[in-house]
Structure formats: C-alpha cells, structure tokens
Design a protein around this motif. Sequence first.
Motif, PDB file in Angstrom:
ATOM      1  N   GLY A 189     -10.203  -2.039 -15.036  1.00 39.87           N
ATOM      2  CA  GLY A 189      -9.248  -3.054 -15.453  1.00 39.87           C
ATOM      3  C   GLY A 189      -9.146  -4.192 -14.452  1.00 39.87           C
ATOM      4  N   THR A 190      -8.126  -5.007 -14.593  1.00 41.35           N
ATOM      5  CA  THR A 190      -7.918  -6.145 -13.699  1.00 41.35           C
ATOM      6  C   THR A 190      -7.616  -5.647 -12.294  1.00 41.35           C
ATOM      7  N   PRO A 191      -8.326  -6.134 -11.270  1.00 40.50           N
ATOM      8  CA  PRO A 191      -8.074  -5.663  -9.910  1.00 40.50           C
ATOM      9  C   PRO A 191      -6.664  -6.011  -9.436  1.00 40.50           C
ATOM     10  N   VAL A 192      -6.086  -5.112  -8.680  1.00 38.71           N
ATOM     11  CA  VAL A 192      -4.775  -5.318  -8.056  1.00 38.71           C
ATOM     12  C   VAL A 192      -4.892  -5.009  -6.565  1.00 38.71           C
ATOM     13  N   LEU A 193      -3.855  -5.325  -5.828  1.00 41.52           N
ATOM     14  CA  LEU A 193      -3.810  -4.925  -4.418  1.00 41.52           C
ATOM     15  C   LEU A 193      -3.589  -3.425  -4.334  1.00 41.52           C
ATOM     16  N   LEU A 194      -4.392  -2.764  -3.518  1.00 41.93           N
ATOM     17  CA  LEU A 194      -4.280  -1.323  -3.299  1.00 41.93           C
ATOM     18  C   LEU A 194      -3.908  -1.049  -1.853  1.00 41.93           C
ATOM     19  N   HIS A 195      -2.990  -0.127  -1.659  1.00 43.85           N
ATOM     20  CA  HIS A 195      -2.660   0.335  -0.311  1.00 43.85           C
ATOM     21  C   HIS A 195      -3.719   1.309   0.183  1.00 43.85           C
ATOM     22  N   MET A 196      -4.172   2.180  -0.678  1.00 42.42           N
ATOM     23  CA  MET A 196      -5.226   3.173  -0.439  1.00 42.42           C
ATOM     24  C   MET A 196      -4.754   4.439   0.274  1.00 42.42           C
ATOM     25  N   ASP A 197      -3.475   4.544   0.576  1.00 42.23           N
ATOM     26  CA  ASP A 197      -2.939   5.799   1.120  1.00 42.23           C
ATOM     27  C   ASP A 197      -1.424   5.823   0.926  1.00 42.23           C
ATOM     28  N   LEU A 198      -0.991   5.427  -0.274  1.00 50.18           N
ATOM     29  CA  LEU A 198       0.445   5.255  -0.514  1.00 50.18           C
ATOM     30  C   LEU A 198       1.045   6.586  -0.943  1.00 50.18           C
ATOM     31  N   LYS A 199       1.629   7.258   0.041  1.00 51.16           N
ATOM     32  CA  LYS A 199       2.262   8.555  -0.176  1.00 51.16           C
ATOM     33  C   LYS A 199       3.542   8.589   0.641  1.00 51.16           C
ATOM     34  N   PRO A 200       4.403   9.590   0.411  1.00 48.90           N
ATOM     35  CA  PRO A 200       5.728   9.550   1.042  1.00 48.90           C
ATOM     36  C   PRO A 200       5.741   9.405   2.550  1.00 48.90           C
ATOM     37  N   ASP A 201       4.773   9.987   3.277  1.00 46.98           N
ATOM     38  CA  ASP A 201       4.876   9.872   4.736  1.00 46.98           C
ATOM     39  C   ASP A 201       4.417   8.509   5.252  1.00 46.98           C
ATOM     40  N   ASN A 202       3.984   7.622   4.367  1.00 46.25           N
ATOM     41  CA  ASN A 202       3.743   6.233   4.753  1.00 46.25           C
ATOM     42  C   ASN A 202       4.840   5.301   4.247  1.00 46.25           C
ATOM     43  N   LEU A 203       5.907   5.901   3.708  1.00 43.43           N
ATOM     44  CA  LEU A 203       7.073   5.152   3.254  1.00 43.43           C
ATOM     45  C   LEU A 203       8.281   5.622   4.067  1.00 43.43           C
ATOM     46  N   LEU A 204       8.757   4.778   4.962  1.00 39.97           N
ATOM     47  CA  LEU A 204       9.947   5.134   5.736  1.00 39.97           C
ATOM     48  C   LEU A 204      11.170   4.919   4.863  1.00 39.97           C
ATOM     49  N   VAL A 205      12.014   5.954   4.784  1.00 39.24           N
ATOM     50  CA  VAL A 205      13.172   5.894   3.894  1.00 39.24           C
ATOM     51  C   VAL A 205      14.451   6.211   4.647  1.00 39.24           C
ATOM     52  N   ASP A 206      15.579   5.798   4.055  1.00 34.77           N
ATOM     53  CA  ASP A 206      16.883   6.199   4.546  1.00 34.77           C
ATOM     54  C   ASP A 206      17.027   7.696   4.298  1.00 34.77           C
ATOM     55  N   PRO A 207      17.355   8.488   5.322  1.00 35.01           N
ATOM     56  CA  PRO A 207      17.369   9.951   5.141  1.00 35.01           C
ATOM     57  C   PRO A 207      18.437  10.450   4.181  1.00 35.01           C
ATOM     58  N   ALA A 208      19.449   9.650   3.941  1.00 31.65           N
ATOM     59  CA  ALA A 208      20.521  10.098   3.060  1.00 31.65           C
ATOM     60  C   ALA A 208      20.327   9.625   1.625  1.00 31.65           C
ATOM     61  N   THR A 209      19.881   8.387   1.448  1.00 27.34           N
ATOM     62  CA  THR A 209      19.803   7.807   0.108  1.00 27.34           C
ATOM     63  C   THR A 209      18.385   7.752  -0.456  1.00 27.34           C
ATOM     64  N   MET A 210      17.382   8.002   0.368  1.00 28.32           N
ATOM     65  CA  MET A 210      15.966   7.872  -0.006  1.00 28.32           C
ATOM     66  C   MET A 210      15.581   6.415  -0.296  1.00 28.32           C
ATOM     67  N   ALA A 211      16.445   5.464   0.068  1.00 34.00           N
ATOM     68  CA  ALA A 211      16.119   4.048  -0.143  1.00 34.00           C
ATOM     69  C   ALA A 211      14.975   3.648   0.782  1.00 34.00           C
ATOM     70  N   PRO A 212      13.937   2.991   0.260  1.00 38.49           N
ATOM     71  CA  PRO A 212      12.796   2.604   1.099  1.00 38.49           C
ATOM     72  C   PRO A 212      13.173   1.552   2.129  1.00 38.49           C
ATOM     73  N   ARG A 213      12.646   1.727   3.332  1.00 38.00           N
ATOM     74  CA  ARG A 213      12.891   0.768   4.409  1.00 38.00           C
ATOM     75  C   ARG A 213      11.612   0.090   4.887  1.00 38.00           C
ATOM     76  N   ALA A 214      10.493   0.775   4.805  1.00 36.60           N
ATOM     77  CA  ALA A 214       9.230   0.167   5.239  1.00 36.60           C
ATOM     78  C   ALA A 214       8.062   0.928   4.639  1.00 36.60           C
ATOM     79  N   LEU A 215       7.038   0.192   4.238  1.00 40.32           N
ATOM     80  CA  LEU A 215       5.774   0.779   3.794  1.00 40.32           C
ATOM     81  C   LEU A 215       4.742   0.450   4.866  1.00 40.32           C
ATOM     82  N   ILE A 216       4.163   1.483   5.465  1.00 38.56           N
ATOM     83  CA  ILE A 216       3.335   1.303   6.655  1.00 38.56           C
ATOM     84  C   ILE A 216       1.887   1.755   6.396  1.00 38.56           C
ATOM     85  N   ASP A 217       1.050   1.588   7.417  1.00 39.07           N
ATOM     86  CA  ASP A 217      -0.352   2.048   7.411  1.00 39.07           C
ATOM     87  C   ASP A 217      -1.203   1.296   6.372  1.00 39.07           C
TER      88      ASP A 217
END
Length: 335
Positions: A189-217
């Motif tokens: 299909g139409t190409p999009v931007l890929l992170h290539m390793d987008l999983k929970p341990d590369n998403l820093l979240v608020d420990p209480a609300t699970m709200a995302p704070r940063a997507l890293i790596d």
Amino acid sequence: MTEPEILDRWLRPHGLALAPGSDFAPLSGGIANRNDRIELATGPAVLRRPPPGVLAAGASDMAREWRVLSALTPHFAIVPRALAFCDDADVLGTPFLVLEYRAGVAIGGTLPAGADARLVDATLGQMIALHALDPAAIGLGDLGRPEGFYPRQLAGWAKRAAAVWPGGLPAPAAVLLAALEGTPPPDGGTPVLLHMDLKPDNLLVDPATMAPRALIDWDMATRGPRGFDLAVLLSYWIEPGDPAAVHALNAVPSLTPGWPGRAEIAARYRALGGADPGPLGWPLALARLRLAVAWMQLYRKWQRGEMAGDRYAGFATLALAILDQAAAELAKDCA
C-alpha cells in the motif's frame, strides 16, 4: 579526562554544558543501545550511544535517529527533542546523540503494579498517529526506500542470518527463509513512516494513567508498509498457547492474564482508526526472522565479551524457537 569531561568539552561549542559534577547514570530497560541520564546546566537530558564493539550493518544508526527526530519534533509531540549529534567516533568511541529527557516508565514483559491494558491503546494510538503523518510534508519524503520494501528486507535479514550463523544456517532459519522466499509478500500500500520497533518498552508512560509521555528509539525509522510496524509489535506478542520455548522472550506483558492476543491487537489497530494494514501472515513471519537474527546478533556480541549480563546467554536458543514458530505459523497461514 573522564567521559563526562570529554562530553562537556564537546558540548560547549554547541551551546550546551554539563552541570558541575554530572556523571553518566544508566537508564534501565534497553538491551542494545546505551542510554544514560546526564545533567546539563539547563536540566536533565539523555546521552544515547550504540552498544560497544562490532555493529551489524545498519544497526544503531545515530545519524538516522538525529535526522528523524529533528524532522518529527515540530509535528509529533510524543517525540523527545534531539539537542545535539556527534558523528565523530573519536570523541566518545561511537557517534552519539543528546536528547531531551522525559520522565516515564518503560514497561517490558512484566506489568508493574498500577499498570493495565490501557497500555495497549496507548501503544497502538501512537502507531496510528505516526502512520497518519505525511512524510513529505515534514521533510522525510526521501527517508528509506519504500519501493520493494518486503523483498529488500527479506534479502537483508537473510544476509544478516548468514553472518550470525557463519557455519551454516540452522534448520529453522533455512526452513523459514525458504518459505518466505517461496511465498509472495502482500502489497504494502501507500508508504508511511515506520518506527520499526514500536512496542510498549519504547513508549514511556505515566505509571498511574498509562498516558504516553515519549516515544523513543528511532534509529531504525524508515518508510514502508504500515502492516510491518504492526507485524513487528505482534512478533513480540507471545500468547499463553504459544510454544513454551518462546515464552522466554518476555518483551511485552502479553502473557498477563486477560490480555488480548495477536488477532485482537490487529483488530484493535483498525478499531482505533488505523487504516487497513493488509494481510499480516507474511509480514509477521518476516518480523520474527528479524527478531531472531537480532537476538543472535546480541548473543554473538555477548560471546565476544562486548555485552555484559547473563540475560543474553539464552538468546541463541530463543532465536531458534522464534524461527520454528514463525515457520509453523507461516505454513498454516499459507495452507
């Protein structure tokens, strides 16, 4: 001079400086790239470097990450700002990045107290938001080579597999490669931007609300079919009924009682607004090949004494188990 002193000397002409007495404080969670918290005169930051020793081709590309972060920051608030990049390996032994520090927890295979399945929607929500960006509009229209993405990825990982098993491919790798090579990949299909390793341990979240704070790596980011980002996430997503040998992967908390399985994750991607990722059987098998070879690359680095810790000792056995599962599921999918 100590490493902090060397870094401070390099930073000053770039308008940055370490706070007096600042040292490198390793951040937990990663298994390859090194991430250290440092204190700048203006506040906390992250020093990001490849692992020591010999790197596989294309691995831990700090220059790519610098470019991607610099382009994404004005358009994608979840991305930490890149503050500085050094491509001179003579400074600290490898190229490195200095990034904005953001507080948050990276959740791996074990769900901490207070965390829950809201993490699934947080992860998929960021994947969908990334895939919705127009690469050309943010200066990344020439990132990677999306044409022929799947065949080129397969050829690249086949070459890396030969490198990590120099005495000859083990049977599970040979069987999976033959199956992938003998089955046409889906239309991306139409190409999009890929992170290539987008999983929970590369998403820093608020420990209480699970709200995302940063997507890293972001060192592997590229353009390609959206289905592959989802397939990469699914390659880590072990289910209770999977072969016992792959349970040791334990990279995401998917074995938590009551958590959704892979089919539910794919359906949730669509339900949250993601465009149709297309058939996922072939991309998932490719993602598992990639995962197994990456684990073997880390195992070889551990064998050479370049990585410390007993966690890597079982990676070779785990890699073979992942390949076995990938071949079996691909055969079932193609039947």
